[in-house]
Design an enzyme around this catalytic site. Structure first.
Site, mmCIF file in Angstrom:
data_model
loop_
_atom_site.group_PDB
_atom_site.id
_atom_site.type_symbol
_atom_site.label_atom_id
_atom_site.label_comp_id
_atom_site.label_asym_id
_atom_site.label_seq_id
_atom_site.Cartn_x
_atom_site.Cartn_y
_atom_site.Cartn_z
ATOM 1 N N ASN A 144 -1.332 -4.977 7.570
ATOM 2 C CA ASN A 144 -0.514 -4.933 6.367
ATOM 3 C C ASN A 144 -1.031 -3.822 5.446
ATOM 4 O O ASN A 144 -2.037 -3.164 5.741
ATOM 5 C CB ASN A 144 -0.538 -6.295 5.660
ATOM 6 C CG ASN A 144 0.685 -6.530 4.798
ATOM 7 O OD1 ASN A 144 1.452 -5.618 4.507
ATOM 8 N ND2 ASN A 144 0.882 -7.770 4.377
ATOM 9 N N GLN A 148 -0.633 -0.478 -0.875
ATOM 10 C CA GLN A 148 0.513 0.134 -1.545
ATOM 11 C C GLN A 148 0.612 -0.255 -3.013
ATOM 12 O O GLN A 148 1.412 0.311 -3.765
ATOM 13 C CB GLN A 148 1.807 -0.250 -0.827
ATOM 14 C CG GLN A 148 2.160 -1.720 -0.943
ATOM 15 C CD GLN A 148 3.316 -2.129 -0.053
ATOM 16 O OE1 GLN A 148 3.162 -2.256 1.154
ATOM 17 N NE2 GLN A 148 4.492 -2.314 -0.647
ATOM 18 N N HIS A 191 10.257 -5.904 4.609
ATOM 19 C CA HIS A 191 8.900 -5.349 4.613
ATOM 20 C C HIS A 191 8.608 -4.730 5.973
ATOM 21 O O HIS A 191 9.066 -5.233 7.006
ATOM 22 C CB HIS A 191 7.897 -6.475 4.326
ATOM 23 C CG HIS A 191 6.503 -6.013 4.059
ATOM 24 N ND1 HIS A 191 6.187 -5.057 3.119
ATOM 25 C CD2 HIS A 191 5.309 -6.396 4.611
ATOM 26 C CE1 HIS A 191 4.869 -4.885 3.093
ATOM 27 N NE2 HIS A 191 4.322 -5.679 3.994
ATOM 28 N N CYS A 235 6.070 0.184 1.586
ATOM 29 C CA CYS A 235 5.505 -0.368 2.819
ATOM 30 C C CYS A 235 5.900 0.445 4.045
ATOM 31 O O CYS A 235 5.093 0.652 4.954
ATOM 32 C CB CYS A 235 5.918 -1.820 2.988
ATOM 33 S SG CYS A 235 7.706 -2.086 3.057
#
Length: 444
Positions: free
Chosen positions: A386, A64, A364, A70
């Site tokens: 992630n 990102q 997040h 996110c």
């Protein structure tokens, strides 16, 4: 005792510091290396191994970059798995920029409508101050993602690739935020001068056109139609033309988004378990579905997530990623950092107290792509995908200890088929409304 700090007190503080040689050792470490590097416990790597008894096949790690997207990256990382399965693809990525464009546009409209709904509120009151704080935040909630996808669909990344502004959103978001605050001022002053709601909404139309133009300049024009071309694992060429975002989504993803629901673990006294909640004035698409959560004990979130992973589907989740985690090694564990030992202090608040006293909230969103179950079938660590690139963690993947999940994971998104009968029934309750500034109104 005096209200101010005296020089006598300062002398006592100084003596206290020098009584303990360990404080001097800590000082040397921290001044040279910083707090987190000095407090990191490398031995957690022995316990939090990157091995999992339940593990899904995934695509490449996404990035990102310098943006707060996110929640969009995590959602696209779950949805792309359907495309990869259906088309026998080795890898694939959906356009986060496409969703960013429409989220920013819809959030702008939602903000202006919120201003029109609160015209009688004082400008210096808490509600208007809250609305003006961040009218165009990069972050979002799962239901907000569903609203964007239901309305606009999704497109492959090459149909609307990244731009400098999508990868680093700070500048364009700042200028658009200034514009929206000015629009709010114009609408409220127009109301004070006697303009009716019809006239104000006509003014809003021109305001949205201005926002649309800024988005096109920064992010590019979103495609109305596009061609999808790709090769599968067997080198077979696939071409599909004349697609829209909606038709691509229906054909190649095909989820019924209303089947996916948000389970939260909020342990504060004002949020009883087994009840549903919503947050006032939180959303993006004005006509879309409101944010809705079912609050459950954390063990029920874990059980639902395990069932979904065992069923072959990843799990979108929201957490407070900055607590007790190491960015470089990708370890999320209550003992990954030991600032308590470093400073000789105790951080003693529990999950509810941290929420009540603004010490923690969801910051997040990521994706569970696996879990390790011990010999008794209980989870002890989780595989986390992630969206920070492949140079962090284990080639972009993080590992979360189960006790970290307990303390700092706040939300999981689960398909209804993985819920219990009682949980499905509880979802049908009318939600309790939370104030706009409630911590469960935070955006990932």
């Amino acid at each position: 005792m005096d209200k101010s700090i005296s020089f006598t007190q300062l002398e006592e503080f100084e003596k206290d510091f020098h009584r303990d040689p360990a404080k001097r050792v800590a000082q040397l470490a921290v001044t040279a290396n910083g707090v987190n590097q000095s407090a990191a416990d490398p031995f957690t790597l022995r316990r939090d191994r990157f091995q999992f008894s339940v593990e899904l096949k995934t695509g490449h790690i996404t990035n990102q970059k310098a943006s707060g997207r996110c929640w969009l990256f995590a959602a696209m990382n779950t949805m792309r798995m359907e495309v990869m399965k259906k088309l026998n693809l080795e890898d694939f990525e959906l356009s986060q920029n496409y969703l960013l464009f429409y989220d920013k546009l819809e959030k702008s409209n939602y903000f202006l409508e919120s201003i029109l709904e609160t015209l009688d509120e004082p400008t210096n009151g808490r509600l208007i101050a809250h609305l003006l704080t961040a009218p165009l935040n990069d972050g979002g909630q799962w239901d907000m993602l569903c609203n964007i996808v239901d309305k606009y669909g999704v497109v492959p990344k090459d149909a609307m690739p990244e731009t400098a502004c999508s990868s680093s959103t700070g500048e364009i978001t700042s200028y658009m935020t200034r514009r929206l605050r000015e629009f709010a001022c114009t609408l409220r002053e127009g109301y004070a001068q006697g303009r009716d709601i019809g006239q104000l909404r006509k003014m809003k139309e021109g305001m949205l056109c201005s926002i649309y133009n800024m988005l096109c300049i920064a992010l590019g024009n979103p495609p109305k139609t596009f061609a999808f071309e790709i090769r599968d694992k067997d080198n077979k060429f696939i071409r599909d033309t004349g697609l829209t975002g909606r038709s691509f989504y229906e054909k190649y993803v095909g989820w019924e988004l209303s089947d996916y629901v948000s389970l939260i673990n909020a342990t504060t006294k004002d949020k009883p378990f087994h009840r549903t909640f919503t947050v006032k004035l939180l959303g993006n698409v004005k006509e879309g579905r409101p944010v809705k959560y079912l609050n459950l004990p954390v063990e029920e979130l874990k059980q639902a997530a395990v069932r979904q992973l065992e069923g072959g589907s990843p799990v979108w989740f929201g957490c407070d990623v900055g607590k007790s985690s190491t960015r470089k090694t990708g370890i999320m564990d209550l003992e990954a950092l030991r600032p308590d030992q470093l400073f000789g202090v105790e951080f003693g608040m529990d999950k509810a107290q941290r929420l009540d006293y603004c010490d923690s909230l969801m910051t997040h969103a990521m994706v569970f792509q696996g879990v390790n179950l011990d010999e008794n079938g209980a989870p002890d660590r989780w595989k986390v995908e992630n969206s920070w690139g492949d140079e962090l963690g284990e080639k972009g993947y993080f590992v979360m200890s189960d006790n970290w999940f307990t303390e700092y994971t706040y939300q999981v998104v689960i398909h209804k088929k993985y819920l219990t009968d009682s949980q499905r029934a509880e979802l049908e309750q009318a939600p309790i409304e939370l104030e706009p500034w409630d911590p469960m109104g935070s955006l990932a």
